[in-house]
Design a protein around this motif. Structure first.
Motif, PDB file in Angstrom:
ATOM      1  N   MET A   1       0.635  -1.238   0.080  1.00  8.92           N
ATOM      2  CA  MET A   1       0.057  -0.004  -0.192  1.00  8.92           C
ATOM      3  C   MET A   1       0.688   1.274   0.118  1.00  8.92           C
ATOM      4  N   ALA A   2       2.041   1.384   0.751  1.00  8.01           N
ATOM      5  CA  ALA A   2       3.070   2.274   0.497  1.00  8.01           C
ATOM      6  C   ALA A   2       3.332   2.671  -0.678  1.00  8.01           C
TER       7      ALA A   2
ATOM      8  N   GLY B   1       2.400   8.149  -4.847  1.00 13.92           N
ATOM      9  CA  GLY B   1       1.890   9.405  -5.550  1.00 13.92           C
ATOM     10  C   GLY B   1       1.655  10.619  -4.727  1.00 13.92           C
ATOM     11  N   MET B   2       1.346  10.312  -3.430  1.00  7.00           N
ATOM     12  CA  MET B   2       1.105  11.139  -2.134  1.00  7.00           C
ATOM     13  C   MET B   2       2.324  12.224  -2.151  1.00  7.00           C
ATOM     14  N   LEU B   3       3.481  11.537  -2.073  1.00  7.21           N
ATOM     15  CA  LEU B   3       4.633  12.079  -1.993  1.00  7.21           C
ATOM     16  C   LEU B   3       4.960  12.918  -2.994  1.00  7.21           C
TER      17      LEU B   3
ATOM     18  N   GLU C   1       0.866  13.365   5.593  1.00  7.21           N
ATOM     19  CA  GLU C   1      -0.260  12.335   5.621  1.00  7.21           C
ATOM     20  C   GLU C   1       0.184  10.984   5.002  1.00  7.21           C
ATOM     21  N   TYR C   2       1.267  11.116   4.366  1.00  9.47           N
ATOM     22  CA  TYR C   2       1.762   9.764   3.803  1.00  9.47           C
ATOM     23  C   TYR C   2       2.514   9.064   4.896  1.00  9.47           C
ATOM     24  N   PHE C   3       3.438   9.971   5.449  1.00  9.78           N
ATOM     25  CA  PHE C   3       4.073   9.166   6.464  1.00  9.78           C
ATOM     26  C   PHE C   3       3.542   8.937   7.783  1.00  9.78           C
ATOM     27  N   GLY C   4       2.271   9.980   7.992  1.00  5.46           N
ATOM     28  CA  GLY C   4       1.570   9.702   9.295  1.00  5.46           C
ATOM     29  C   GLY C   4       0.790   8.542   9.209  1.00  5.46           C
ATOM     30  N   ILE C   5       0.186   8.188   8.088  1.00  4.34           N
ATOM     31  CA  ILE C   5      -0.707   6.941   7.926  1.00  4.34           C
ATOM     32  C   ILE C   5       0.102   5.675   8.060  1.00  4.34           C
TER      33      ILE C   5
END
Length: 89
Positions: free
Chosen positions: A41-42, A47-49, A56-60
């Motif tokens: 999933m990461a 694409g969020m990066l 948000e990406y690393f928080g999730i």
């Protein structure tokens, strides 16, 4: 002529059985599968990066790792409690 050393072979067999039993335990398998799922999933969500949503990406990812760690602790504690109850009977 075959020479066997029963004290060494039995120790080896016990350690092999112990290792196999530990790997089959649920508190090892389930978190491992969840970690593999998180890795996929990461990779898909990378694409969020590029969109600039790094927090948000690393928080999730961080929250998921905390949840997986807590799950492993709870599963291990439950297994230990179950084994101690079984040994008492």
């Amino acid at each position: 002529i075959i020479i066997s050393f029963p004290e060494h072979s039995s120790r080896r067999n016990r350690s092999i059985r112990y290792t196999r039993r530990r790997m089959k335990q649920r508190y090892n398998i389930i978190p491992l599968l969840l970690l593999l799922y998180l890795a996929v999933m990461a990779y898909i969500g990378r694409g969020m990066l590029t969109d600039g949503r790094t927090l948000e990406y690393f928080g999730i990812i961080g929250a998921t790792l905390v949840a997986i760690t807590l799950l492993r602790v709870v599963l291990k504690k439950r297994d230990r409690h179950r084994r101690s109850r079984r040994d008492r009977l």
